[in-house]
Design a protein around this motif. Structure first.
Motif, PDB file in Angstrom:
ATOM      1  N   LEU A   1       0.860  -1.400   0.034  1.00 46.94           N
ATOM      2  CA  LEU A   1      -0.008   0.071   0.061  1.00 46.94           C
ATOM      3  C   LEU A   1       0.913   1.282  -0.045  1.00 46.94           C
ATOM      4  N   ALA A   2       1.890   1.120   0.794  1.00 47.58           N
ATOM      5  CA  ALA A   2       2.681   2.435   0.834  1.00 47.58           C
ATOM      6  C   ALA A   2       3.633   2.424  -0.478  1.00 47.58           C
ATOM      7  N   GLN A   3       3.905   1.413  -1.174  1.00 43.81           N
ATOM      8  CA  GLN A   3       4.695   1.757  -2.405  1.00 43.81           C
ATOM      9  C   GLN A   3       3.418   2.258  -3.435  1.00 43.81           C
TER      10      GLN A   3
ATOM     11  N   PRO B   1      -4.406   9.246  -7.141  1.00 39.67           N
ATOM     12  CA  PRO B   1      -4.275   8.456  -5.995  1.00 39.67           C
ATOM     13  C   PRO B   1      -5.622   7.679  -5.532  1.00 39.67           C
ATOM     14  N   LEU B   2      -6.641   8.335  -5.732  1.00 42.29           N
ATOM     15  CA  LEU B   2      -7.812   7.820  -5.033  1.00 42.29           C
ATOM     16  C   LEU B   2      -8.529   6.642  -6.274  1.00 42.29           C
ATOM     17  N   SER B   3      -8.586   7.336  -7.485  1.00 40.55           N
ATOM     18  CA  SER B   3      -8.781   6.109  -8.392  1.00 40.55           C
ATOM     19  C   SER B   3      -7.800   4.721  -8.761  1.00 40.55           C
ATOM     20  N   PHE B   4      -6.673   5.336  -8.319  1.00 35.40           N
ATOM     21  CA  PHE B   4      -5.506   4.194  -8.389  1.00 35.40           C
ATOM     22  C   PHE B   4      -5.876   3.050  -7.077  1.00 35.40           C
ATOM     23  N   LEU B   5      -6.261   3.660  -6.074  1.00 34.94           N
ATOM     24  CA  LEU B   5      -6.507   2.518  -5.077  1.00 34.94           C
ATOM     25  C   LEU B   5      -7.814   1.754  -5.407  1.00 34.94           C
ATOM     26  N   ARG B   6      -8.906   2.596  -5.802  1.00 34.75           N
ATOM     27  CA  ARG B   6     -10.202   1.994  -5.966  1.00 34.75           C
ATOM     28  C   ARG B   6      -9.769   0.721  -7.160  1.00 34.75           C
ATOM     29  N   GLU B   7      -8.978   1.268  -8.169  1.00 37.00           N
ATOM     30  CA  GLU B   7      -8.820   0.154  -9.187  1.00 37.00           C
ATOM     31  C   GLU B   7      -8.080  -1.096  -8.597  1.00 37.00           C
ATOM     32  N   ALA B   8      -7.171  -0.617  -7.764  1.00 34.20           N
ATOM     33  CA  ALA B   8      -6.295  -2.007  -6.839  1.00 34.20           C
ATOM     34  C   ALA B   8      -7.125  -2.681  -6.184  1.00 34.20           C
ATOM     35  N   LEU B   9      -8.112  -1.958  -5.511  1.00 36.84           N
ATOM     36  CA  LEU B   9      -9.289  -2.624  -4.609  1.00 36.84           C
ATOM     37  C   LEU B   9     -10.140  -3.701  -5.529  1.00 36.84           C
ATOM     38  N   ALA B  10     -10.287  -3.054  -6.668  1.00 37.65           N
ATOM     39  CA  ALA B  10     -11.457  -4.048  -7.573  1.00 37.65           C
ATOM     40  C   ALA B  10     -10.388  -5.118  -8.159  1.00 37.65           C
ATOM     41  N   ASP B  11      -9.204  -5.008  -8.372  1.00 35.63           N
ATOM     42  CA  ASP B  11      -8.349  -5.993  -8.864  1.00 35.63           C
ATOM     43  C   ASP B  11      -8.165  -6.931  -7.698  1.00 35.63           C
ATOM     44  N   SER B  12      -8.017  -6.502  -6.609  1.00 32.71           N
ATOM     45  CA  SER B  12      -7.535  -7.458  -5.376  1.00 32.71           C
ATOM     46  C   SER B  12      -8.966  -8.243  -5.219  1.00 32.71           C
ATOM     47  N   GLN B  13     -10.076  -7.745  -5.330  1.00 36.69           N
ATOM     48  CA  GLN B  13     -11.265  -8.419  -5.122  1.00 36.69           C
ATOM     49  C   GLN B  13     -11.414  -9.250  -6.155  1.00 36.69           C
TER      50      GLN B  13
ATOM     51  N   SER C   1      -8.614  -5.465   1.752  1.00 33.23           N
ATOM     52  CA  SER C   1      -8.903  -4.716   3.183  1.00 33.23           C
ATOM     53  C   SER C   1      -7.749  -3.548   3.370  1.00 33.23           C
ATOM     54  N   ALA C   2      -6.538  -3.708   2.864  1.00 36.97           N
ATOM     55  CA  ALA C   2      -5.578  -2.501   3.232  1.00 36.97           C
ATOM     56  C   ALA C   2      -6.161  -1.447   2.186  1.00 36.97           C
ATOM     57  N   PHE C   3      -6.524  -1.504   1.084  1.00 34.45           N
ATOM     58  CA  PHE C   3      -6.779  -0.397   0.133  1.00 34.45           C
ATOM     59  C   PHE C   3      -8.129   0.166   0.450  1.00 34.45           C
ATOM     60  N   GLN C   4      -9.180  -1.009   1.281  1.00 29.32           N
ATOM     61  CA  GLN C   4     -10.301  -0.023   1.671  1.00 29.32           C
ATOM     62  C   GLN C   4      -9.959   0.845   2.793  1.00 29.32           C
ATOM     63  N   ILE C   5      -9.098   0.619   3.429  1.00 21.76           N
ATOM     64  CA  ILE C   5      -8.584   1.485   4.658  1.00 21.76           C
ATOM     65  C   ILE C   5      -7.981   2.608   4.017  1.00 21.76           C
ATOM     66  N   ALA C   6      -7.216   2.570   3.081  1.00 27.72           N
ATOM     67  CA  ALA C   6      -6.662   3.798   2.366  1.00 27.72           C
ATOM     68  C   ALA C   6      -7.654   4.803   1.666  1.00 27.72           C
ATOM     69  N   ILE C   7      -8.436   3.963   0.932  1.00 28.38           N
ATOM     70  CA  ILE C   7      -9.570   4.658   0.403  1.00 28.38           C
ATOM     71  C   ILE C   7     -10.491   5.535   1.555  1.00 28.38           C
ATOM     72  N   ALA C   8     -10.923   4.940   2.463  1.00 25.51           N
ATOM     73  CA  ALA C   8     -11.694   5.314   3.579  1.00 25.51           C
ATOM     74  C   ALA C   8     -10.774   6.596   4.085  1.00 25.51           C
ATOM     75  N   ALA C   9      -9.611   6.730   4.333  1.00 25.58           N
ATOM     76  CA  ALA C   9      -8.830   7.665   4.690  1.00 25.58           C
ATOM     77  C   ALA C   9      -8.784   8.754   4.084  1.00 25.58           C
ATOM     78  N   LEU C  10      -8.509   8.631   2.575  1.00 19.83           N
ATOM     79  CA  LEU C  10      -8.393   9.567   1.654  1.00 19.83           C
ATOM     80  C   LEU C  10      -9.689  10.359   1.370  1.00 19.83           C
ATOM     81  N   GLU C  11     -10.776   9.590   1.554  1.00 18.32           N
ATOM     82  CA  GLU C  11     -12.151  10.352   1.399  1.00 18.32           C
ATOM     83  C   GLU C  11     -12.633  10.953   2.535  1.00 18.32           C
ATOM     84  N   GLY C  12     -12.064  10.762   3.631  1.00 20.42           N
ATOM     85  CA  GLY C  12     -12.299  11.914   4.974  1.00 20.42           C
ATOM     86  C   GLY C  12     -13.258  11.071   5.764  1.00 20.42           C
TER      87      GLY C  12
END
Length: 142
Positions: A76-78, A99-111, A131-142
């Motif tokens: 996730l940090a990478q 970064p948010l769309s990158f994380l959403r795409e990575a989340l969909a790929d992981s799922q 799960s790690a991507f979901q946490i990061a997305i939630a943090a970025l969305e505030g």
């Protein structure tokens, strides 16, 4: 009279000085001030990739869920470092992903990978990654 606008080049972005690996005798290592920020982020991404591979090797060898979790966090940090580096690139267009769309795409790929995994170990890996991507997305969305 010329109608050409004079455009000054964008200021070069660089690092701040940062000391680390403190010891009794002082600092053993230092990031020097003014190092190219893009090159620094690329180097950090390579270091994170090596760390992730090392932690995954230990996790696989010892069947250690905590080590698998650490590997997800490193990955996730990478991803965040890579997204930041892409944001600095002068060739990046506005159409490129944030970064948010990158994380959403990575989340969909992981799922997707988790649902298609043939072994429990790979399902666990991709579920943890998601799960790690979901946490990061939630943090970025505030």
């Amino acid at each position: 009279m010329s109608h050409l606008a004079l455009v000054s080049p964008a200021p070069k972005r660089g690092t701040a000085s940062h000391d680390f690996f403190h010891s009794i005798d002082g600092n053993l290592l230092q990031v020097r001030q003014g190092a190219d920020l893009s090159a620094t982020l690329i180097h950090a991404s390579c270091l994170l990739d090596t760390a992730r591979a090392s932690v995954l090797s230990v996790a696989d060898e010892h069947q250690d869920n905590v080590a698998h979790g650490a590997a997800y966090l490193i990955e996730l940090a990478q991803g965040l470092v890579n997204a930041a580096e892409c944001g600095l690139s002068p060739a990046q267009s506005k159409a490129e992903e944030s970064p948010l769309s990158f994380l959403r795409e990575a989340l969909a790929d992981s799922q997707k990978q988790a649902s298609q995994a043939r072994t429990a170990k790979m399902r666990t890996y991709h579920d943890g990654r998601a799960s790690a991507f979901q946490i990061a997305i939630a943090a970025l969305e505030g």
